[in-house]
Design a protein around this motif. Structure first.
Motif, mmCIF file in Angstrom:
data_model
loop_
_atom_site.group_PDB
_atom_site.id
_atom_site.type_symbol
_atom_site.label_atom_id
_atom_site.label_comp_id
_atom_site.label_asym_id
_atom_site.label_seq_id
_atom_site.Cartn_x
_atom_site.Cartn_y
_atom_site.Cartn_z
ATOM 1 N N LEU A 110 0.823 -1.207 0.000
ATOM 2 C CA LEU A 110 0.000 0.000 0.000
ATOM 3 C C LEU A 110 0.858 1.260 0.000
ATOM 4 N N GLU A 111 1.925 1.267 0.772
ATOM 5 C CA GLU A 111 2.824 2.421 0.769
ATOM 6 C C GLU A 111 3.424 2.641 -0.623
ATOM 7 N N GLU A 112 3.756 1.565 -1.293
ATOM 8 C CA GLU A 112 4.346 1.687 -2.623
ATOM 9 C C GLU A 112 3.330 2.187 -3.648
ATOM 10 N N LEU A 113 2.075 1.838 -3.478
ATOM 11 C CA LEU A 113 1.051 2.358 -4.385
ATOM 12 C C LEU A 113 0.936 3.865 -4.252
ATOM 13 N N GLU A 154 2.199 9.080 -7.678
ATOM 14 C CA GLU A 154 2.789 10.397 -7.917
ATOM 15 C C GLU A 154 3.330 10.541 -9.336
ATOM 16 N N ILE A 155 3.377 9.457 -10.089
ATOM 17 C CA ILE A 155 3.919 9.495 -11.441
ATOM 18 C C ILE A 155 2.813 9.907 -12.417
ATOM 19 N N GLU A 156 3.092 10.901 -13.237
ATOM 20 C CA GLU A 156 2.143 11.341 -14.252
ATOM 21 C C GLU A 156 2.194 10.376 -15.439
ATOM 22 N N VAL A 157 1.057 9.785 -15.769
ATOM 23 C CA VAL A 157 1.041 8.777 -16.822
ATOM 24 C C VAL A 157 -0.036 9.081 -17.857
ATOM 25 N N LYS A 158 0.173 8.563 -19.061
ATOM 26 C CA LYS A 158 -0.836 8.574 -20.107
ATOM 27 C C LYS A 158 -1.459 7.197 -20.294
ATOM 28 N N ALA A 159 -0.750 6.176 -19.817
ATOM 29 C CA ALA A 159 -1.276 4.808 -19.898
ATOM 30 C C ALA A 159 -0.589 3.960 -18.840
ATOM 31 N N ILE A 160 -1.333 3.001 -18.303
ATOM 32 C CA ILE A 160 -0.792 2.038 -17.351
ATOM 33 C C ILE A 160 -1.031 0.635 -17.892
ATOM 34 N N ILE A 161 0.035 -0.157 -17.935
ATOM 35 C CA ILE A 161 -0.084 -1.568 -18.286
ATOM 36 C C ILE A 161 0.150 -2.370 -17.013
#
Length: 316
Positions: free
Chosen positions: A221-224, A229-236
């Protein structure tokens, strides 16, 4: 990103409406290939456990055409799948495969490595150590469950250790980040050019997360929170469709929060593990594949730790 229950639930509702518009597939042979960005593709696995019917194709593999060669991220469960992935890549780019990255040591992400002989296979040193420890057991399990499709599969170790940080692939920049929440050694890859986050099994979407090698739900949970905080356009994610928002992160987080609360409440009320295994799955996870299966596995290997932690805290 600020997390709270209301915003998480709203985003889950929003993501459901996007599910079918975000992931229109482009089929490469029999692999379910989706174009994520102009130079990024994902081969989506089935939301299932290993069996002969799905031939071990249960996780996601990805590939990036850098302009000077292809980076493959995760190679699937069998050598047969790895060969098929390598051939499928040729349908989308003329660039040769020059690099492979393993996000973690689980067999559905590494056992296609042998199909990429002659190519540097990169992983965290801890991933290599874990695969060396567990590989023979994994191989026996895969062959028992998948059958003939896995006949030629062997444990093929990563051969290049990588460290967290920015790494250049013939000038193409990828950011490598080390996490531990899922397997103890989890490599998350961020492509700043396309804005794509390759999360491995730190994130699942519409498939219940697996936890057997997690060092702790609290750590995950801490790692999530860090990942958000990372700005993304897509997540795989490691399993499930790709997303153009944070839906996989939200859903993974909500599932882990529910498990954590369920086990803490169970300890407080003196419930047995079997009682918790029979717990009703919340409605927000109704469409999540393998929810009951993974609930059972998580309770089976985590609940004793929750009981021990509670006992220690009340007897200090």
């Amino acid at each position: 990103m600020f997390w709270n229950q209301k915003s998480d639930q709203c985003l889950l509702q929003f993501s459901a409406s996007l599910l079918f518009t975000c992931v229109a597939p482009v089929h490469g042979g029999s692999l379910n290939v989706h174009q994520v960005a102009s130079n990024v593709w994902m081969a989506q696995g089935e939301p299932a456990e290993l069996d002969e019917e799905n031939k071990g194709n249960i996780s996601n593999s990805s590939f990036i055409a850098t302009g000077n060669g292809v980076v493959v991220i995760d190679t699937g469960t069998t050598e047969t799948y790895g060969r098929q992935l390598r051939e499928t890549i040729k349908e989308y780019t003329d660039e040769p495969v020059r690099w492979v990255i393993n996000t973690h040591h689980h067999p559905d992400h590494t056992f296609g490595n042998s199909a990429f002989s002659g190519v540097p296979i990169m992983a965290l040193s801890g991933t290599k150590n874990a695969l060396n420890r567990d590989g023979d057991f994994f191989l026996k399990t895969v062959k028992e469950r998948v059958g003939d499709t896995a006949a030629e599969t062997v444990v093929s170790m990563p051969n290049v250790n990588v460290e967290p940080g920015v790494k250049l692939f013939s000038g193409y920049s990828l950011k490598l980040m080390k996490f531990t929440g899922h397997s103890g050694n989890d490599l998350v890859v961020y492509d700043p050019q396309s804005g794509t986050l390759f999360a491995g099994d730190i994130l699942f979407w519409n498939r219940a997360p697996t936890t057997p090698h997690s060092p702790g739900i609290d750590i995950w949970l801490e790692e999530l929170d860090r990942l958000s905080e990372i700005e993304v356009k897509a997540i795989i994610p490691g399993h499930g469709p790709f997303a153009r928002d944070y839906s996989p992160l939200v859903q993974t987080r909500q599932w882990l929060l529910w498990l954590d609360a369920l086990m803490k409440e169970g300890v407080m009320k003196g419930y047995s593990a079997n009682t918790l295994i029979d717990a009703e799955i919340p409605g927000q996870f109704a469409g999540m594949s393998l929810a009951k299966f993974e609930l059972t596995r998580t309770i089976s290997h985590f609940y004793r730790k929750y009981e021990d932690d509670w006992w220690e805290s009340t007897n200090r």
